[in-house]
Write a protein that holds these residues in place. Structure first.
Motif, PDB file in Angstrom:
ATOM      1  N   SER A 143       0.861  -1.337   0.062  1.00  0.00           N
ATOM      2  CA  SER A 143      -0.112   0.031  -0.013  1.00  0.00           C
ATOM      3  C   SER A 143       0.707   1.284   0.019  1.00  0.00           C
ATOM      4  O   SER A 143       1.711   1.350   0.827  1.00  0.00           O
ATOM      5  CB  SER A 143      -0.864   0.134   1.309  1.00  0.00           C
ATOM      6  OG  SER A 143      -1.515   1.217   1.266  1.00  0.00           O
ATOM      7  N   PHE A 144       0.730   1.955  -0.775  1.00  0.00           N
ATOM      8  CA  PHE A 144       1.479   3.079  -1.215  1.00  0.00           C
ATOM      9  C   PHE A 144       0.804   4.565  -0.758  1.00  0.00           C
ATOM     10  O   PHE A 144      -0.073   4.853  -1.360  1.00  0.00           O
ATOM     11  CB  PHE A 144       2.046   3.244  -2.758  1.00  0.00           C
ATOM     12  CG  PHE A 144       2.830   2.067  -3.186  1.00  0.00           C
ATOM     13  CD1 PHE A 144       4.298   2.425  -3.115  1.00  0.00           C
ATOM     14  CD2 PHE A 144       2.664   0.904  -3.549  1.00  0.00           C
ATOM     15  CE1 PHE A 144       5.068   1.196  -3.462  1.00  0.00           C
ATOM     16  CE2 PHE A 144       3.109   0.025  -3.948  1.00  0.00           C
ATOM     17  CZ  PHE A 144       4.612   0.032  -3.633  1.00  0.00           C
ATOM     18  N   GLN A 145       1.547   5.299  -0.124  1.00  0.00           N
ATOM     19  CA  GLN A 145       1.083   6.616   0.479  1.00  0.00           C
ATOM     20  C   GLN A 145       1.714   7.575  -0.195  1.00  0.00           C
ATOM     21  O   GLN A 145       3.057   7.701   0.300  1.00  0.00           O
ATOM     22  CB  GLN A 145       0.649   6.638   1.987  1.00  0.00           C
ATOM     23  CG  GLN A 145      -0.055   8.093   2.597  1.00  0.00           C
ATOM     24  CD  GLN A 145      -0.086   7.880   3.853  1.00  0.00           C
ATOM     25  OE1 GLN A 145       0.217   7.052   4.880  1.00  0.00           O
ATOM     26  NE2 GLN A 145      -0.827   9.060   4.537  1.00  0.00           N
ATOM     27  N   LEU A 146       1.043   8.593  -0.733  1.00  0.00           N
ATOM     28  CA  LEU A 146       1.951   9.905  -1.146  1.00  0.00           C
ATOM     29  C   LEU A 146       1.326  11.066  -0.386  1.00  0.00           C
ATOM     30  O   LEU A 146       0.181  11.222  -0.252  1.00  0.00           O
ATOM     31  CB  LEU A 146       1.517  10.012  -2.656  1.00  0.00           C
ATOM     32  CG  LEU A 146       2.179  11.385  -3.263  1.00  0.00           C
ATOM     33  CD1 LEU A 146       3.844  11.200  -3.432  1.00  0.00           C
ATOM     34  CD2 LEU A 146       1.467  11.574  -4.529  1.00  0.00           C
ATOM     35  N   SER A 147       2.152  11.795   0.333  1.00  0.00           N
ATOM     36  CA  SER A 147       1.782  12.780   1.205  1.00  0.00           C
ATOM     37  C   SER A 147       2.641  14.073   0.924  1.00  0.00           C
ATOM     38  O   SER A 147       3.932  14.007   0.450  1.00  0.00           O
ATOM     39  CB  SER A 147       1.973  12.513   2.593  1.00  0.00           C
ATOM     40  OG  SER A 147       3.551  11.905   2.717  1.00  0.00           O
TER      41      SER A 147
END
Length: 592
Positions: A11-15
């Protein structure tokens, strides 16, 4: 801003902080176990991007080793709270690998933007025993833009780690912006270097004396290093920038180059690309177009964002090829362009770039393009750590960074290069040793670099007779087996243990070098008819563990000087067979 996207495994999270860009994040499965995550930024007008962070986790299951291009001998895990790794065109490359103790890939990731500065990591979490991975973008001042696109390759296949890394270099190589430079055959031949043997005390007469011997030993080029342009021998750079020969050492450079060519050798000359010394004639012209000044060097780093700076540098190289007939350049210190924390503010108008990475890319692209017009086979050497995919566009020789007399370090660095440099010629750091060394110990300097192009830097006329015999033998061995050593499928085992066993296979021949292992596995089911087993240790004797039936083999054992110490025909069945290979010697095993 937070965006989340999922693959089968991660699961990739871009912030980031709020910004004016429209952000698109999507995934594509290239094949089972390989995913590509694409990041796209778009805006109606040019904006300065905020720092973006892409994060994901991977369980620390069956993982005992890690690898990245700047790891060197310390191949330990890092905790997730430790400092991230940094890459750009002139520093390392954005790739990281995690694998188990038998060399099987568990997670390899790579980022497509190898030009601009990227921070990345794969640190272990103390709380969860997961590897917390991240890629951070735009951590340094970035010129405004309207659009940006880059990709993250994530490989979780159960394949040898070196196969996964080779896939990364192939992925980069297919990108038009990183198409690798042509590699002439001359870049893959042994060379003589003046640096360790002469340092700045070089003269045309002394170089020609060494070249006469070097050519007979099989060296096909000379690299004339720092010192040709100055009378100063204190290792500073205060006299760099004019790039005119010092007549007290080189009264006629064209005559000197011609003399080397007459011996049948190519001529490569050292230049420090960014430096302009305070005692150079060009200082007053460019003193206000610098990125910073280093007092200990006595030199400044030129600012490549000015077109006249770039043109001055390029014209210098063009003039050298036209007037002296050079075959190549050793272009040094490119990494010193990139030190944003030390950068001085610009005080002069006329820049046509704001981004230093973009300006350096323009400088090198134009340099190599114009030099190839003069000589399509021009050779360009770059030194670790500027050895990433962006640098493969310009350079066709990547050399291990300086590690004088350290054969183990040279082994680690050359193999690190080989893992991601594709067909770019990987060169050893200059090979040197003490003339009173035991000959078996001196031989290790060459044996540790067998899977790279050797550069020799000792005074050849001062070598003891046994050392000269040893050098003659190993250079001849290397040239005879060059295609297998450089172009064969290479398997460097256990990076976490500094590559104790390395093998290369091509067609029906295999070379195995045992640097620390005593038992060398040989698989009889592999269609090989000749094995060369090299004892890269100071101890005598190796054991070969054969799996399967091979039959009658002819075994020839040689010492480090190439002298035959034993010949026999034996039957090799499944099991362990002892070979009395002397220290720094080898055995050739051929199926009868």
């Amino acid at each position: 801003m937070n965006k989340i996207i999922n693959t089968d495994i991660h699961s990739f999270q871009l912030s980031s902080e709020d910004h004016g860009f429209t952000v698109t994040l999507f995934t594509e499965k290239l094949q089972e176990g390989i995913d590509v995550i694409t990041l796209r930024l778009e805006a109606e007008e040019a904006l300065t991007p905020p720092m973006l962070t892409l994060r994901w986790s991977h369980p620390a299951c069956d993982i005992q080793g890690s690898w990245h291009p700047a790891q060197d001998r310390n191949k330990s895990f890092k905790a997730d709270w430790m400092r991230t790794l940094r890459s750009n065109a002139a520093a390392s490359a954005p790739v990281y690998a995690l694998f188990n103790s038998v060399g099987r890939n568990r997670l390899t990731f790579a980022y497509s933007d190898a030009l601009n500065t990227v921070h990345y990591s794969g640190g272990i979490s103390e709380e969860t025993a997961d590897f917390h991975c991240c890629v951070q973008l735009f951590t340094e001042t970035t010129a405004p833009f309207r659009s940006y696109e880059a990709k993250l390759l994530v490989d979780t296949r159960d394949v040898p780690y070196y196969e996964s890394l080779d896939g990364v270099q192939a992925w980069w190589s297919e990108m038009p912006e990183y198409r690798p430079a042509f590699v002439p055959e001359a870049a893959k031949e042994p060379m003589y270097s003046t640096w360790y043997s002469m340092h700045q005390n070089v003269t045309d007469v002394q170089i020609e004396e060494q070249c006469r011997i070097a050519k007979k030993l099989g060296m096909e080029a000379v690299i004339v290093d720092d010192g040709w342009q100055t009378a100063d021998n204190r290792r500073g750079y205060a006299y760099c920038g004019d790039w005119e020969t010092y007549e007290g050492k080189f009264p006629d450079m064209k005559r000197h180059v011609d003399a080397v060519h007459a011996l049948g050798m190519k001529f490569i000359l050292w230049y420090s690309v960014p430096f302009i010394g305070k005692y150079s004639q060009a200082w007053n012209r460019f003193k206000d177009k610098i990125l910073r000044f280093n007092e200990s060097h006595g030199a400044a780093v030129l600012d490549p964002r000015y077109p006249d700076v770039r043109e001055y540098i390029i014209n210098t190289y063009e003039k050298a090829v036209k007037e002296w007939g050079l075959d190549g350049f050793k272009l040094d210190f490119i990494d010193t362009f990139y030190s944003p924390e030390l950068q001085l503010p610009s005080t002069v108008e006329g820049k046509d770039y704001e981004s230093i990475p973009a300006a350096v890319d323009r400088l090198l692209t134009d340099s190599i393009g114009r030099l190839r017009e003069l000589n399509p086979s021009i050779m360009i050497e770059f030194r670790q750590m500027y050895i990433g995919p962006a640098m493969r566009k310009y350079g066709n020789m990547f050399r291990a960074s300086d590690c004088p007399n350290d054969s183990i370090q040279n082994r680690v660095r050359t193999l690190d290069l080989r893992l991601i440099c594709g067909n770019t010629a990987a060169h050893a750091d200059m090979i040197m040793w003490h003339p009173e060394e035991p000959v078996e110990s001196a031989a290790l300097q060459l044996i540790n670099c067998l899977f790279s192009v050797p550069q020799v830097s000792v005074l050849l006329d001062k070598l003891p007779s046994d050392h000269l015999k040893m050098l003659t033998y190993w250079l001849a061995f290397w040239k005879e087996n060059r295609t297998l050593l450089l172009d064969g499928t290479i398997a460097p085992m256990n990076p976490e243990l500094l590559y104790p066993l390395v093998r290369a296979i091509r067609e029906d021949r295999e070379i195995v070098v045992a640097y620390h292992e005593q038992i060398v596995p040989i698989d009889a089911t592999v269609p090989v008819t000749q094995w060369i087993v090299v004892n890269g240790r100071r101890q005598e004797g190796l054991y070969v563990e054969v799996s399967g039936e091979i039959g009658i083999v002819q075994v020839t054992i040689r010492n480090c000087c190439g002298e035959i110490t034993e010949e026999q025909s034996v039957e090799w069945r499944s099991g362990i067979h002892k070979l009395a290979i002397p220290a720094s010697g080898l055995a050739t095993i051929s199926i009868r």
